[in-house]
Design a protein around this motif. Structure first.
Motif, short mmCIF file in Angstrom:
data_model
loop_
_atom_site.label_atom_id
_atom_site.label_comp_id
_atom_site.label_asym_id
_atom_site.label_seq_id
_atom_site.Cartn_x
_atom_site.Cartn_y
_atom_site.Cartn_z
N THR A 283 48.49 -2.59 10.91
CA THR A 283 50.10 -2.31 10.23
C THR A 283 50.76 -3.39 9.78
OG1 THR A 283 50.97 -3.01 12.31
CG2 THR A 283 49.84 -0.96 12.73
N PRO A 284 51.96 -3.05 9.58
CA PRO A 284 52.85 -4.28 8.74
C PRO A 284 53.01 -5.52 9.52
CG PRO A 284 53.91 -2.03 8.37
CD PRO A 284 52.71 -1.67 9.22
N THR A 285 52.90 -5.43 11.09
CA THR A 285 53.18 -6.58 11.79
C THR A 285 51.85 -6.81 12.77
OG1 THR A 285 54.29 -5.09 13.57
CG2 THR A 285 55.51 -5.93 11.83
N PHE A 286 50.89 -6.10 12.96
CA PHE A 286 49.93 -6.15 13.87
C PHE A 286 48.27 -6.00 13.19
CE2 PHE A 286 46.65 -4.35 16.72
CZ PHE A 286 46.69 -5.34 17.81
N MET A 287 47.30 -6.96 13.44
CA MET A 287 46.04 -6.62 12.83
C MET A 287 45.15 -6.96 14.00
SD MET A 287 44.06 -8.22 9.49
CE MET A 287 44.89 -9.94 9.84
N HIS A 288 43.96 -6.17 14.11
CA HIS A 288 42.84 -6.42 14.99
C HIS A 288 41.71 -6.41 14.34
CE1 HIS A 288 41.02 -4.72 19.17
NE2 HIS A 288 40.87 -6.04 18.80
N VAL A 289 41.03 -7.60 14.50
CA VAL A 289 39.65 -7.64 13.77
C VAL A 289 38.53 -7.80 14.70
CG1 VAL A 289 41.14 -8.54 11.77
CG2 VAL A 289 39.87 -10.05 13.56
N ARG A 290 37.29 -7.69 14.02
CA ARG A 290 35.93 -7.82 14.84
C ARG A 290 34.95 -8.54 14.00
NH1 ARG A 290 31.12 -4.57 14.90
NH2 ARG A 290 30.21 -4.41 17.17
N ALA A 291 34.14 -9.48 14.50
CA ALA A 291 33.22 -10.27 13.83
C ALA A 291 31.99 -10.59 14.44
CB ALA A 291 34.09 -11.61 13.19
N ILE A 292 30.94 -10.47 13.83
CA ILE A 292 29.46 -10.75 14.45
C ILE A 292 29.42 -12.32 14.60
CG2 ILE A 292 27.13 -10.18 14.55
CD1 ILE A 292 29.15 -7.84 14.79
N MET A 293 29.08 -12.94 15.58
CA MET A 293 28.86 -14.39 15.55
C MET A 293 27.73 -14.75 14.82
SD MET A 293 28.82 -16.30 19.41
CE MET A 293 28.80 -18.17 19.32
N GLY A 294 27.80 -15.97 14.05
CA GLY A 294 26.88 -16.45 13.24
C GLY A 294 25.75 -16.83 13.84
N ASN A 295 25.71 -17.49 15.12
CA ASN A 295 24.39 -17.88 15.67
C ASN A 295 23.67 -16.75 16.74
OD1 ASN A 295 26.08 -18.47 17.79
ND2 ASN A 295 25.74 -20.50 17.60
N ASP A 296 24.47 -15.72 16.80
CA ASP A 296 23.90 -14.75 17.65
C ASP A 296 24.51 -13.47 17.34
OD1 ASP A 296 23.37 -13.21 20.05
OD2 ASP A 296 23.88 -14.65 21.37
N PRO A 297 23.56 -12.77 16.51
CA PRO A 297 23.99 -11.48 16.14
C PRO A 297 24.24 -10.22 17.07
CG PRO A 297 21.76 -11.75 15.64
CD PRO A 297 22.36 -12.97 16.21
N GLY A 298 23.74 -10.65 18.43
CA GLY A 298 24.04 -9.58 19.53
C GLY A 298 25.32 -9.61 20.01
N LEU A 299 26.55 -10.69 19.57
CA LEU A 299 27.75 -10.78 20.16
C LEU A 299 28.78 -10.42 19.19
CD1 LEU A 299 27.46 -14.11 22.00
CD2 LEU A 299 27.33 -11.91 22.74
N ALA A 300 29.80 -9.58 19.42
CA ALA A 300 30.88 -9.23 18.41
C ALA A 300 31.95 -9.77 19.16
CB ALA A 300 30.97 -7.75 18.52
N TRP A 301 33.00 -10.58 18.45
CA TRP A 301 33.97 -11.06 18.75
C TRP A 301 35.14 -10.28 18.43
CZ3 TRP A 301 34.94 -14.89 22.49
CH2 TRP A 301 33.65 -15.60 22.98
N TYR A 302 36.22 -10.29 19.00
CA TYR A 302 37.34 -9.64 18.70
C TYR A 302 38.82 -10.44 18.65
CZ TYR A 302 34.61 -5.40 19.73
OH TYR A 302 33.61 -4.71 19.62
N LEU A 303 39.66 -10.35 17.65
CA LEU A 303 40.81 -11.15 17.47
C LEU A 303 41.93 -10.17 17.09
CD1 LEU A 303 39.31 -14.00 15.58
CD2 LEU A 303 40.57 -14.57 17.63
N LYS A 304 43.23 -10.72 17.77
CA LYS A 304 44.55 -9.93 17.49
C LYS A 304 45.49 -10.64 16.91
CE LYS A 304 43.82 -6.41 20.94
NZ LYS A 304 44.53 -5.66 22.16
N PHE A 305 46.04 -10.31 15.92
CA PHE A 305 47.35 -11.16 15.14
C PHE A 305 48.17 -10.52 15.04
CE2 PHE A 305 42.82 -12.76 13.79
CZ PHE A 305 43.01 -14.11 13.85
N THR A 306 49.36 -11.16 14.84
CA THR A 306 50.75 -10.54 14.71
C THR A 306 51.60 -11.43 13.75
OG1 THR A 306 52.93 -10.14 15.84
CG2 THR A 306 51.69 -12.05 16.74
#
Length: 549
Positions: A283-306
Motif C-alpha cells: 500500500t502507500p505506507t505498508f509492504m509485506h515481502v517473502r524471500a527464499i533463503m539462499g543456502n536453504d531453499p526449504g525456508l521462506a522468510w517474511y519481512l514487513k516494512f512501513t
C-alpha cells in the motif's frame, strides 16, 4: 525459532564432522585441491513453444549447470544481476521488454577456490509490467521504507512449499522483539529507498554501518554464527532493481504477484543470501515481502516494512479476522442446545482443581430474554452449599486461530468467579497446563470491575500465569464486549476494543492447535476467594458469542 533452526543444522554438521574425524585420525586437511572439469550449462526458456520460441513473456529462464568436483556455481546473467547456486539449478527473470539476447557466464568453484567457467547465450521475450507496484514502491519519485518494528510478524519464517507455505508459521517476531542485544544497534534503523530514474528503479540501502545477518551467514562476514547478529557492512552506493512476475505458486489472494530483484547481491535489511523478494502486499505506507533463503531453499522468510520511521505500537486495535465462522445469539428462550453445548456436572476433582465450592448442574443454565443465563445460587446439592453451571463445546465446535467476541453482563457478590475461556482440544490426552488455556474473560466479585485476560501453559500457569487486567466500570450492571484475537503471531485480549494483554505466540507454544469454548460461574476457590455469607444468587448473562476467521 531462528536459533532453533540454526542449532539443529549446526548439530547435524557437527555430527558429520565428528564422524569424519573419528574415521581419519589427525587428518585436518581440506582434501585434494581439484579443478572443476566437464562444466556444462543448459538453459530452458519458460513457456517456449514452436509458435513462441522465446517464451511466454515472463522473461523466465531455467538454468542447469553441472561439473565434476564443483562445490558452487555462480551465474552472471549479463543484465546486471548475478547469483550463487549450490545445486547448479536456478531460474532467472530477464526484464528488458521485447526480445533480447543475453550472454550468461557460469563459474564453477571447487576446493580451495579453484574455478572453471563457461558461457552460453539465451534469447528471451519479456513483456512484464506492473506500473501500479512501481508507483507504490517509489511514490512516483522516491520513497524510503523502514522495518515495521511495531507490527507482529515483521520478521518471520516458514516453509517455502507445502502446508503453511504462505505464512511464517515457524516463527514470527513480536512487536519490537529485536530491540535488545545483539540487534539493538541495527535492523530497526535501516533505511531502504527506492527511486525512479526515468523508467528505471534504483535502490539505496542505508544500514547506518551495520546489517542484521542470519546466523548461518555470520561466519562469512566475521560473525560467530551462533545467532543472528549485527555485523559491519558497507553496502554499494546504489543498486538497479527490476520487477518480475512471481513463480512461487501463491494465489492471487496471497500475493501481489510481483518480485523485487536487486542487482549486485543487494537485499532488504535482513541478510539471508538472496536478492529476490516477492511482494505479498503493498500500500502507500505498508509492504509485506517473502524471500527464499539462499543456502536453504526449504525456508521462506517474511519481512514487513512501513514508511514511518520509529513508529510506536498503535493504540487502536485492528482485527485481521472478519469472516464470521460460528455464532450463538441465544435468541430462542428455553433450554440450552445440548447438540452444541455439553454440561459438565458435579464438583470435579478437588473443586475442579481450584478448591471451588459449587456443584455444577444442568438446571442453572437457561436461555431467557435472548440471553444465555448461568446462575450461581446459595443452595445445598450433594454436600455442597452452592450450585451453578458449566458448559463447553468440546467435540462439537473446536477451532484454531481467530477472533472470539462475547457480549456479556457479569454476576456480582464476593466469591463469584465467572469466566469465558478455552482449553486445548488435546486436554484429555496431555492434561493441563500442557494443553494450554486461554481465559478470554475472568472476573471475581472480590475485585469488582477488574477484568482479567490470561494464558496458562507449561512454565506459566496457576498463580504464575501470563496475563493482564483492566478496570472496567459497570461490568455487573452493563453489557460489555470481551474479545480475544488469536493468530500464529500473537494473542490479544480486549474489553470494548481496549487492549488488556498481548502475548507473542510462537510455533513451540501450546497455542497452535484447536481449542474449545467453556462458559461457567464458579464460587470461591483459589481465585474467587471468600464468599459473602449473605450471598443468595447472581447470574452471568451472555447476549452472544461469535468466532471470526
Amino acid at each position: 525459532m531462528e536459533k532453533l533452526i540454526i542449532i539443529k543444522r549446526t548439530f547435524f554438521m557437527l555430527l558429520l564432522v565428528f564422524g569424519a574425524m573419528s574415521c581419519v585420525e589427525d587428518d585436518y586437511s581440506i582434501g585434494e585441491l581439484k579443478n572443476p572439469t566437464s562444466l556444462s550449462v543448459t538453459a530452458e526458456v519458460v513457456g517456449a513453444t514452436t509458435e513462441d520460441p522465446y517464451g511466454d513473456g515472463s522473461g523466465a529462464v531455467q538454468f542447469t549447470a553441472s561439473a565434476d568436483d564443483a562445490m558452487t556455481y555462480k551465474f552472471i546473467y549479463g543484465d546486471g544481476f548475478e547469483e550463487v547456486s549450490h545445486s547448479g539449478r536456478t531460474t532467472h527473470n530477464f526484464n528488458e521488454n521485447g526480445v533480447n539476447d543475453y550472454t550468461i557466464t557460469v563459474i564453477a568453484s571447487g576446493t580451495g577456490g579453484i574455478s572453471a567457467n563457461t558461457t552460453t547465450t539465451v534469447t528471451v521475450f519479456s513483456d512484464f509490467s506492473d506500473p501500479e507496484t512501481k508507483q507504490l514502491l517509489t511514490g512516483g519519485s522516491s520513497k524510503t521504507w523502514y522495518v515495521a518494528a511495531a507490527q507482529p510478524g515483521h520478521l518471520g519464517v516458514g516453509p517455502s512449499a507445502g502446508e503453511g507455505f504462505s505464512s511464517p508459521i515457524w516463527y514470527a517476531a513480536a512487536p519490537f522483539e529485536k530491540a535488545g542485544a545483539p540487534v539493538s544497534s541495527c535492523f530497526y534503523t535501516d533505511e531502504l529507498t527506492f527511486s525512479l530514474e526515468g523508467e528505471n528503479i534504483v535502490y539505496t540501502y542505508d544500514n547506518m554501518g551495520q546489517t542484521f545477518y542470519n546466523a548461518s551467514y555470520g561466519p562469512d562476514f566475521g560473525g560467530s554464527g551462533s545467532e543472528d547478529e549485527c555485523l559491519d557492512f558497507s553496502p554499494a552506493t546504489s543498486y538497479n532493481v527490476s520487477l518480475s512476475p512471481s513463480s512461487s505458486g501463491l494465489s492471487e489472494e496471497q500475493t501481489v504477484g510481483t518480485v523485487i530483484n536487486i542487482s549486485g547481491g543487494g537485499f532488504m535489511s535482513y541478510y539471508i543470501g538472496t536478492s529476490s523478494f516477492e511482494i505479498l502486499e503493498i500500500t502507500p505506507t505498508f509492504m509485506h515481502v517473502r524471500a527464499i533463503m539462499g543456502n536453504d531453499p526449504g525456508l521462506a522468510w517474511y519481512l514487513k516494512f512501513t514508511t514511518s520511521q520509529g513508529e510506536e505500537e498503535p493504540d487502536e486495535f485492528t482485527s485481521i479476522y472478519n469472516d464470521l465462522l460460528w455464532e450463538q445469539d441465544f435468541d430462542t428462550d428455553g433450554p440450552v442446545d445440548t447438540e452444541i453445548w455439553n454440561f459438565e456436572t458435579g464438583n470435579g476433582q478437588a473443586g475442579w482443581g481450584n478448591q471451588e465450592q459449587q456443584y455444577y448442574t444442568t438446571e442453572n443454565a437457561v436461555i431467557e430474554d435472548g440471553n444465555l443465563v448461568i446462575t450461581a445460587r446459595a443452595e445445598e446439592r450433594d454436600g455442597f452449599n452452592y450450585t451453578s453451571s458449566r458448559i463447553t463445546t468440546e467435540n462439537n465446535f473446536q477451532f484454531q486461530y481467530g477472533r472470539v467476541e462475547a457480549r456479556a453482563k457479569l454476576p456480582e457478590g464476593a466469591g463469584t468467579w465467572p469466566a469465558i475461556w478455552m482449553l486445548g482440544s488435546n486436554f484429555r490426552e496431555v492434561g493441563w497446563p500442557e494443553s494450554g488455556e486461554i481465559d478470554i474473560m475472568e472476573h471475581v466479585g472480590n475485585q469488582q470491575d477488574v477484568i482479567h485476560g490470561t494464558l496458562h501453559y507449561p512454565g506459566r500457569s496457576g498463580g504464575n500465569a501470563d496475563g493482564g487486567s483492566l478496570e472496567v466500570p459497570g461490568v455487573s450492571t452493563d453489557f460489555h464486549i470481551y474479545t480475544m484475537e488469536w493468530s500464529p503471531e500473537r494473542i490479544v485480549f480486549l474489553v470494548d476494543d481496549q487492549v488488556v494483554h498481548t502475548y507473542a505466540n510462537d510455533p513451540a507454544s501450546s497455542f497452535n492447535q484447536e481449542f474449545f469454548l467453556i462458559l461457567n460461574v464458579a464460587m470461591g476457590g483459589t481465585f474467587g476467594g471468600e464468599i459473602d455469607p449473605a450471598f443468595e444468587e447472581s447470574s452471568m448473562e451472555v447476549d452472544y458469542i461469535r468466532v471470526y476467521q
